[in-house]
Design an enzyme around this catalytic site. Structure first.
Site, PDB file in Angstrom:
ATOM      1  N   ASP A  16      -0.808  -9.092  12.123  1.00  0.00           N
ATOM      2  CA  ASP A  16      -0.536  -8.228  10.973  1.00  0.00           C
ATOM      3  C   ASP A  16      -1.119  -6.854  11.269  1.00  0.00           C
ATOM      4  O   ASP A  16      -1.869  -6.678  12.238  1.00  0.00           O
ATOM      5  CB  ASP A  16      -1.135  -8.811   9.697  1.00  0.00           C
ATOM      6  N   GLU A  42     -19.246  16.309  -5.972  1.00  0.00           N
ATOM      7  CA  GLU A  42     -18.499  17.271  -5.163  1.00  0.00           C
ATOM      8  C   GLU A  42     -19.073  17.308  -3.741  1.00  0.00           C
ATOM      9  O   GLU A  42     -20.259  17.061  -3.519  1.00  0.00           O
ATOM     10  CB  GLU A  42     -18.581  18.670  -5.785  1.00  0.00           C
ATOM     11  N   ASP A  69       4.759 -13.044   7.049  1.00  0.00           N
ATOM     12  CA  ASP A  69       5.889 -13.010   6.120  1.00  0.00           C
ATOM     13  C   ASP A  69       7.124 -12.530   6.877  1.00  0.00           C
ATOM     14  O   ASP A  69       7.044 -12.072   8.020  1.00  0.00           O
ATOM     15  CB  ASP A  69       5.604 -12.119   4.903  1.00  0.00           C
ATOM     16  N   LYS A  79       7.540 -17.268   2.188  1.00  0.00           N
ATOM     17  CA  LYS A  79       6.734 -17.266   0.966  1.00  0.00           C
ATOM     18  C   LYS A  79       7.623 -17.239  -0.275  1.00  0.00           C
ATOM     19  O   LYS A  79       8.642 -16.555  -0.310  1.00  0.00           O
ATOM     20  CB  LYS A  79       5.800 -16.051   0.936  1.00  0.00           C
ATOM     21  N   ASP A 124      -6.839  -6.970   4.013  1.00  0.00           N
ATOM     22  CA  ASP A 124      -7.652  -6.392   2.943  1.00  0.00           C
ATOM     23  C   ASP A 124      -8.560  -7.471   2.348  1.00  0.00           C
ATOM     24  O   ASP A 124      -9.688  -7.655   2.767  1.00  0.00           O
ATOM     25  CB  ASP A 124      -6.738  -5.758   1.902  1.00  0.00           C
ATOM     26  N   THR A 125      -8.067  -8.231   1.382  1.00  0.00           N
ATOM     27  CA  THR A 125      -8.904  -9.285   0.792  1.00  0.00           C
ATOM     28  C   THR A 125      -8.798 -10.596   1.557  1.00  0.00           C
ATOM     29  O   THR A 125      -9.602 -11.503   1.339  1.00  0.00           O
ATOM     30  CB  THR A 125      -8.517  -9.532  -0.676  1.00  0.00           C
ATOM     31  N   GLN A 146       1.476   2.379  -0.300  1.00  0.00           N
ATOM     32  CA  GLN A 146       2.275   2.937  -1.398  1.00  0.00           C
ATOM     33  C   GLN A 146       3.257   3.954  -0.819  1.00  0.00           C
ATOM     34  O   GLN A 146       3.189   5.150  -1.075  1.00  0.00           O
ATOM     35  CB  GLN A 146       1.349   3.578  -2.434  1.00  0.00           C
TER      36      GLN A 146
END
Length: 326
Positions: free
Chosen positions: A230, A47, A178, A202, A234-235, A105
């Protein structure tokens, strides 16, 4: 006369979470203010406790926090800071999230999925935020998730100025990784002097679920310096495959430019070993020494954030920072 008149005074106070203190310090220096001192620590069970060491009553509060890893901890800390400010009678609370957590998301791709970007906006509104300031949202419609003003800042000017200064004399093609980022590539191409654009087409290998395969370059890239743009990396898998596809298509060189360097493992290794001449990020997210590599350039977003904060504080125009196009 029963009412008492007075002269209201405005006070700007800057507050920083613990995720990226270096950026907050840069912003404070640009604004010529001090970050408000606070006590913030974690209990043994995870916490978070936050308390400000100065009165914030009636202040125009700006709370900056980068949503980096561990992302849930830093989002929660920023929520608690906003709640503390609301309960301490801050007059207006502006949440500054240089990188908006959960922005990918932003819609339901399949049934029974959350729209997490909307939930983030709802939580900050409930906590007491009056306004949100962020940089290069993954999709612009996220602005509509927050029931209040959203200042959507763009890092393109900062990145494009570096490209122009370094490679302006080259034959440049702006490339989207893309088809969904073609509009972004068009804006870049216009800013760099009406350069041609291209994108990576792609497809998906049915034998490799959830894995995109960069297989064809659409546009003229042979013998040209390709600027691959872009919003986030991320990865690094998609952008490195796009870089390889451009080199195979005859590009003379590739420069990668993105606003947010998330750099989850093994991104740094992939980017360090890819065929790009330079990889450029802003410092919306912290990039630690162990994630840096030769050919990496990190540009500061602090001057832009500071100018936007000053405009909001003075009830000016944030849109004016982008020639009316924000």
């Amino acid at each position: 006369m029963n009412a008492k008149s007075g002269t209201p005074k405005k006070h700007l106070m800057l507050f920083s979470g613990r995720a990226h203190p270096e950026l907050a310090e840069e912003v404070a220096r640009e604004l010529k203010v001090e970050i408000t001192p606070q006590a913030a620590y974690d209990f043994a069970n995870g916490e978070i406790f936050v308390r400000f060491n100065e009165s914030v009553r009636g202040t125009d509060a700006f709370v900056i926090q980068s949503h980096t890893s561990p992302i849930n901890q830093w989002i929660m800390e920023q929520l608690l800071m906003v709640d503390a400010l609301k309960r301490a009678s801050a007059k207006r609370i502006t949440v500054i999230m240089p990188f908006y957590g959960y922005a990918r998301q932003d819609k339901k791709h399949k049934g029974r999925e959350p729209i997490s970007a909307r939930l983030i906006a709802d939580m900050f509104k409930t906590a007491g935020a009056d306004r949100i300031m962020t940089v290069d949202l993954h999709t612009a419609q996220i602005q509509g998730f927050f029931d209040g003003p959203v200042d959507h800042l763009f890092a393109q000017n900062i990145l494009a100025e570096h490209i122009s200064a370094t490679y302006g004399s080259a034959d440049i093609t702006v490339v989207s990784p893309d088809s969904g980022r073609v509009r972004l590539a068009e804006k870049w191409a216009s800013q760099l002097g009406d350069r041609p654009i291209a994108f990576i087409h792609k497809t998906r290998d049915p034998l490799k679920p959830n894995e995109a395969v960069a297989n064809r370059v659409v546009g003229e890239v042979a013998g040209r310096l390709c600027v691959l743009v872009d919003d986030m990396i991320d990865t690094g898998g998609t952008i490195v495959k796009a870089c390889d596809a451009l080199i195979e298509a005859g590009a003379s060189d590739v420069v990668i430019a993105a606003t947010h360097g998330i750099l989850s493992d093994p991104a740094s290794e992939r980017l360090a070993n890819c065929k790009a001449r330079e990889v450029i990020f802003t410092n919306t997210l912290p990039i630690s020494d162990d994630k840096r590599f030769p050919g990496l350039t990190v540009l500061s977003i602090a001057p832009l954030l500071a100018r936007a904060i000053q405009e909001v504080f003075e009830d000016g125009s944030v849109t004016s920072l982008f020639d009316g196009n924000a």
